[in-house]
Design a protein around this motif. Structure first.
Motif, PDB file in Angstrom:
ATOM      1  N   ILE A  56       0.817  -1.210   0.000  1.00 45.34           N
ATOM      2  CA  ILE A  56       0.000   0.000   0.000  1.00 45.34           C
ATOM      3  C   ILE A  56       0.853   1.262   0.000  1.00 45.34           C
ATOM      4  O   ILE A  56       0.432   2.316  -0.489  1.00 45.34           O
ATOM      5  N   SER A  57       2.090   1.191   0.519  1.00 44.47           N
ATOM      6  CA  SER A  57       2.960   2.375   0.526  1.00 44.47           C
ATOM      7  C   SER A  57       3.352   2.798  -0.886  1.00 44.47           C
ATOM      8  O   SER A  57       3.652   3.978  -1.117  1.00 44.47           O
ATOM      9  N   ASP A  61       2.847   6.658  -1.134  1.00 42.74           N
ATOM     10  CA  ASP A  61       4.036   7.494  -1.345  1.00 42.74           C
ATOM     11  C   ASP A  61       3.988   8.243  -2.672  1.00 42.74           C
ATOM     12  O   ASP A  61       4.728   9.219  -2.857  1.00 42.74           O
ATOM     13  N   SER A  62       3.142   7.798  -3.588  1.00 43.90           N
ATOM     14  CA  SER A  62       3.067   8.454  -4.892  1.00 43.90           C
ATOM     15  C   SER A  62       2.058   9.603  -4.918  1.00 43.90           C
ATOM     16  O   SER A  62       2.028  10.376  -5.874  1.00 43.90           O
ATOM     17  N   VAL A  63       1.238   9.719  -3.870  1.00 44.70           N
ATOM     18  CA  VAL A  63       0.232  10.785  -3.828  1.00 44.70           C
ATOM     19  C   VAL A  63       0.919  12.102  -3.487  1.00 44.70           C
ATOM     20  O   VAL A  63       1.575  12.199  -2.446  1.00 44.70           O
ATOM     21  N   PRO A  64       0.809  13.122  -4.342  1.00 43.08           N
ATOM     22  CA  PRO A  64       1.469  14.394  -4.061  1.00 43.08           C
ATOM     23  C   PRO A  64       1.031  14.986  -2.732  1.00 43.08           C
ATOM     24  O   PRO A  64      -0.127  14.863  -2.328  1.00 43.08           O
ATOM     25  N   THR A  81       1.558  -3.450   3.900  1.00 42.56           N
ATOM     26  CA  THR A  81       0.266  -4.139   3.884  1.00 42.56           C
ATOM     27  C   THR A  81      -0.122  -4.519   2.457  1.00 42.56           C
ATOM     28  O   THR A  81       0.022  -3.728   1.527  1.00 42.56           O
ATOM     29  N   LEU A  82      -0.638  -5.736   2.310  1.00 36.92           N
ATOM     30  CA  LEU A  82      -1.041  -6.236   0.995  1.00 36.92           C
ATOM     31  C   LEU A  82      -2.291  -5.528   0.499  1.00 36.92           C
ATOM     32  O   LEU A  82      -3.292  -5.407   1.204  1.00 36.92           O
ATOM     33  N   ARG A 154      -3.556   6.321 -10.432  1.00 38.07           N
ATOM     34  CA  ARG A 154      -2.251   6.485  -9.787  1.00 38.07           C
ATOM     35  C   ARG A 154      -1.800   5.160  -9.176  1.00 38.07           C
ATOM     36  O   ARG A 154      -0.622   4.805  -9.228  1.00 38.07           O
ATOM     37  N   MET A 155      -2.740   4.423  -8.587  1.00 37.42           N
ATOM     38  CA  MET A 155      -2.398   3.129  -8.000  1.00 37.42           C
ATOM     39  C   MET A 155      -1.947   2.143  -9.067  1.00 37.42           C
ATOM     40  O   MET A 155      -0.981   1.396  -8.877  1.00 37.42           O
TER      41      MET A 155
END
Length: 296
Positions: A56-57, A61-64, A81-82, A154-155
């Motif tokens: 999940i990171s 971590d990609s969210v501005p 976390t999965l 984004r995910m």
């Protein structure tokens, strides 16, 4: 159904794998490999051919900074976390039509496809016997921190599922091109994902194709901008998003849906995974006349 949580759906509604499809994992295999094998099979037989894991990171971590659309991870293993990103291509359509034409509750649903999506993904997650949270791509404020919606595009980029071309808001899958939909992410708290992070996908479009796609976007938004000269000096869709401009309204898309189809056609004309005609129309307009099996 509570927002962000798995619906209570009996696992008995899902077909079980025939003996030939059952594989024995080594006793030392991580738990996530067992879950993934089961979920991929169950989701596939319901019409969902995209089921890809990530930590999940990778998404958070990609969210501005300041966008506030991260998913909380309240317990160990935290960022490891999965999560499972779930989506579909055109193969969902016959499964959905069969269910719709045989199930009165779907026929009376406000949005039959969203209802089908929620039932199937929830049932597949419940069948694992593991607690899970589900965040839906079609819901606003679906349990994400502070933001209006979960950014599944984004995910998908973070998970190596598709390249996200923010100038056109198209996600491009290596196999399906733009002809797929991202539906949900299933989060299994307490289960660590130890898989390696994939290499980010590169934009498969050359400069001339990018320009053509941007032109198609402008044409969809405004019929007066139907030539490449109109690209000069104007913001593209990605720039408008980052500056706070909104996506087109649902009403605008429905009224000009053929032009929005042209946006998806622009990078790969005649793509083998292009949605069939009635699926296309229903996807963009919600016209229930498209949902009768005798029309297919």
């Amino acid at each position: 159904m509570a927002t962000g949580m798995v619906a209570t759906v009996s696992p008995r509604t899902l077909p079980t794998a025939p003996p030939a499809c059952i594989h024995t994992e080594p006793a030392t295999s991580p738990l996530w490999t067992l879950l993934l094998r089961q979920l991929k099979y169950q989701l596939h037989i319901l019409g969902f051919d995209i089921a890809e894991p990530l930590a999940i990171s990778w998404y958070n971590d990609s969210v501005p900074e300041g966008m506030g659309r991260s998913i909380p991870t309240p317990s160990a293993p935290g960022g490891r976390t999965l999560a499972l990103l779930v989506g579909n291509n055109k193969n969902l359509w016959p499964h959905f039509l069969k269910a719709y034409n045989s199930d009165p509750s779907l026929q009376h649903s406000e949005d039959p496809l969203d209802t089908y999506v929620e039932r199937c993904i929830s049932a597949a997650a419940n069948a694992t016997g593991r607690p899970a949270r589900i965040f839906w791509g079609h819901r606003e404020r679906d349990g994400v921190i502070g933001g209006p919606s979960l950014e599944l595009q984004r995910m998908a980029s973070a998970a190596g599922v598709a390249f996200w071309d923010q100038s056109s808001c198209l996600s491009l899958h290596p196999k399906y091109g733009p002809w797929f939909a991202l539906r949900a992410v299933v989060v299994f708290d307490g289960i660590e994902y130890t898989g390696s992070r994939p290499t980010p996908l590169q934009n498969p479009l050359n400069d001339s194709t990018k320009a053509y796609v941007r032109m198609a976007v402008r044409s969809a938004r405004n019929p007066s901008t139907d030539n490449l000269a109109d690209l000069s000096g104007k913001k593209d869709l990605g720039e408008r998003r980052s500056s706070g401009d909104e996506h087109p309204t649902r009403e605008l898309v429905r009224s000009r849906w053929q032009r929005w189809v042209a946006v998806r056609d622009a990078p790969y004309p005649g793509h083998i995974f292009r949605y069939p005609k009635l699926m296309l129309e229903y996807h963009y307009t919600g016209n229930r006349a498209c949902l009768h099996l005798n029309k297919c």
